[in-house]
Design a protein around this motif. Structure first.
Motif, PDB file in Angstrom:
ATOM      1  N   PHE A  74      -0.382  -0.812  -0.552  1.00 29.72           N
ATOM      2  CA  PHE A  74      -0.592  -0.670  -1.991  1.00 29.72           C
ATOM      3  C   PHE A  74      -0.949  -2.026  -2.589  1.00 29.72           C
ATOM      4  CE2 PHE A  74       2.580   2.384  -0.565  1.00 29.72           C
ATOM      5  CZ  PHE A  74       2.104   3.587  -1.071  1.00 29.72           C
ATOM      6  N   ASP A  75      -1.551  -1.990  -3.744  1.00 30.15           N
ATOM      7  CA  ASP A  75      -1.766  -3.204  -4.518  1.00 30.15           C
ATOM      8  C   ASP A  75      -0.398  -3.711  -4.978  1.00 30.15           C
ATOM      9  OD1 ASP A  75      -2.438  -5.202  -6.250  1.00 30.15           O
ATOM     10  OD2 ASP A  75      -3.676  -3.977  -7.566  1.00 30.15           O
ATOM     11  N   LEU A  76      -0.079  -4.953  -4.669  1.00 29.77           N
ATOM     12  CA  LEU A  76       1.241  -5.499  -4.997  1.00 29.77           C
ATOM     13  C   LEU A  76       1.539  -5.366  -6.491  1.00 29.77           C
ATOM     14  CD1 LEU A  76       3.831  -7.064  -4.328  1.00 29.77           C
ATOM     15  CD2 LEU A  76       2.516  -9.181  -4.604  1.00 29.77           C
ATOM     16  N   ASN A  77       0.563  -5.607  -7.336  1.00 24.96           N
ATOM     17  CA  ASN A  77       0.784  -5.554  -8.785  1.00 24.96           C
ATOM     18  C   ASN A  77       1.077  -4.146  -9.283  1.00 24.96           C
ATOM     19  OD1 ASN A  77       0.409  -8.327  -9.178  1.00 24.96           O
ATOM     20  ND2 ASN A  77      -1.822  -8.073  -9.187  1.00 24.96           N
ATOM     21  N   ALA A  78       0.811  -3.148  -8.418  1.00 22.83           N
ATOM     22  CA  ALA A  78       1.088  -1.760  -8.803  1.00 22.83           C
ATOM     23  C   ALA A  78       2.443  -1.304  -8.270  1.00 22.83           C
ATOM     24  CB  ALA A  78      -0.019  -0.843  -8.285  1.00 22.83           C
ATOM     25  N   THR A  79       3.300  -2.260  -7.827  1.00 22.82           N
ATOM     26  CA  THR A  79       4.630  -1.920  -7.316  1.00 22.82           C
ATOM     27  C   THR A  79       5.693  -2.657  -8.116  1.00 22.82           C
ATOM     28  OG1 THR A  79       4.762  -3.742  -5.715  1.00 22.82           O
ATOM     29  CG2 THR A  79       3.640  -1.724  -4.992  1.00 22.82           C
ATOM     30  N   TYR A  80       6.897  -2.098  -8.126  1.00 21.97           N
ATOM     31  CA  TYR A  80       8.014  -2.778  -8.773  1.00 21.97           C
ATOM     32  C   TYR A  80       8.325  -4.105  -8.083  1.00 21.97           C
ATOM     33  CZ  TYR A  80       9.008   1.677 -11.134  1.00 21.97           C
ATOM     34  OH  TYR A  80       8.924   2.813 -11.887  1.00 21.97           O
ATOM     35  N   CYS A  81       7.956  -4.213  -6.793  1.00 25.78           N
ATOM     36  CA  CYS A  81       8.288  -5.421  -6.048  1.00 25.78           C
ATOM     37  C   CYS A  81       7.528  -6.637  -6.562  1.00 25.78           C
ATOM     38  CB  CYS A  81       8.016  -5.211  -4.563  1.00 25.78           C
ATOM     39  SG  CYS A  81       9.209  -4.077  -3.814  1.00 25.78           S
ATOM     40  N   SER A  82       6.445  -6.429  -7.312  1.00 23.12           N
ATOM     41  CA  SER A  82       5.770  -7.571  -7.927  1.00 23.12           C
ATOM     42  C   SER A  82       6.722  -8.272  -8.895  1.00 23.12           C
ATOM     43  CB  SER A  82       4.512  -7.113  -8.660  1.00 23.12           C
ATOM     44  OG  SER A  82       4.835  -6.187  -9.690  1.00 23.12           O
TER      45      SER A  82
END
Length: 353
Positions: A74-82
């Motif tokens: 996934f795109d990192l910016n589209a995850t809570y983990c960002s």
């Protein structure tokens, strides 16, 4: 349950999970994720790896209805983990939808996960990924210090284990490199004498059990000193490398070549009749003659000892190998004395008594 007893329970359970070495890292990691789900009463557990701006699922435990698998990206910016990566520490959110900023986060819009707790995983000070747990339902209470402590304990084990595995991989690579350096010639990259003896010991032991046959041949570059004197030592080295390559290309998959020393190479042709060995050796000579390093074609002389076991089992394999090489060396010098650029051979029957 008090915070202290809760922490002790986590430590005890973590110890049980991480001590089960026999089942391997993947089993331990998945058990740790399951333990985290039980501890936090959440639904989705992930160990991720961050690769630039990509979020890669390495391990996960999810309900059947959640289509998530290892290596999903996934795109990192589209995850809570960002948020976790940016925070540089543990992040706990009980109800995403109640926060106006979080409610428009791409991860919330895409997956609708309400509760989340995560922590960065670092190896040698560098970000590796995240350990995180989440659920589509809001968390029924606030994440407390004891929850963060539990998460940090789990993350610490993951970091230590990943570092250990990285060091283990580096050690294996180093041992492989050291083995190569110990058994291969650094210039030509074919086996050296040590590597040669290991192969000959193994193969001749097999042949002695099956009463088989084969050929050990010594190849010597004709007038190699003259080549060095005329064209320089770099050209001599280039010639050695090119000859090793030509020999390797000329041999069959089950044959073997080693640098015997100086300008000499040893050829081992197992399970091969004498006529076939002659064909292979002549092919080697012809291919070496195509090397274009010198004005005149490079020629070689070969002395071959074809031997066969006849009801014979050696007591001293090293001595037998030395004797066969000595026989090949004798006919090699006969070939040199007879004008070079030729193949001379001898047959030796190894009999009992």
């Amino acid at each position: 349950m008090t915070n202290e007893s809760s922490s002790e329970l986590v430590i005890r359970r973590l110890y049980q999970v991480t001590q089960d070495h026999s089942k391997g890292f993947e089993h331990q990691l998945l058990e740790l994720l399951k333990m985290g789900l039980e501890r936090f009463d959440l639904d989705i557990a992930i160990l991720s790896k961050i690769d630039q701006n990509k979020y890669v699922v390495k391990y996960c435990v999810t309900p059947d209805e959640v289509p998530l698998n290892p290596n999903d990206c996934f795109d990192l910016n589209a995850t809570y983990c960002s948020m976790t990566c940016n925070a540089k520490g543990p992040v706990g959110i009980e109800h995403m939808g109640e926060d106006d900023t979080l409610a428009v986060h791409p991860a919330y819009q895409a997956f609708g996960l309400e509760s989340y707790i995560g922590i960065p995983i670092r190896l040698n000070g560098q970000l590796y990924g995240t350990l995180n747990f989440s659920s589509p339902t809001p968390y029924p209470r606030m994440f407390r210090d004891v929850d963060i402590d539990a998460l940090q304990l789990m993350a610490s084990w993951v970091e230590v284990e990943l570092i250990r595995r990285e060091q283990e991989a580096q050690l294996k690579a180093l041992n492989k490199e050291l083995h190569h350096l110990a058994n291969f010639d650094s210039l030509t990259n074919v086996p050296n004498r040590r590597g040669m003896h290991q192969t000959l010991h193994k193969d001749l032991n097999r042949l002695s059990r099956s009463q088989g046959h084969g050929t050990i041949a010594l190849l010597d570059i004709d007038r190699f000193k003259q080549l060095n004197d005329t064209y320089g030592h770099q050209a001599g080295d280039d010639a050695l490398v090119a000859i090793a390559e030509k020999i390797t290309q000329s041999l069959r998959d089950y044959d073997f070549v080693a640098r015997f020393g100086g300008e000499e190479f040893l050829l081992w042709l197992p399970d091969t009749a004498q006529e076939e060995c002659s064909i292979v050796c002549k092919r080697v000579m012809e291919n070496i003659a195509t090397i274009g390093i010198t004005a005149e074609p490079i020629t070689v002389s070969i002395g071959a000892c074809h031997f066969l076991f006849n009801q014979f089992k050696p007591d001293d394999m090293s001595k037998l190998i030395d004797n066969i090489i000595s026989e090949a060396d004798t006919v090699l010098y006969e070939a040199k004395a007879q004008g070079r650029n030729r193949l001379n051979s001898v047959t030796k029957v190894l009999s009992a008594g």
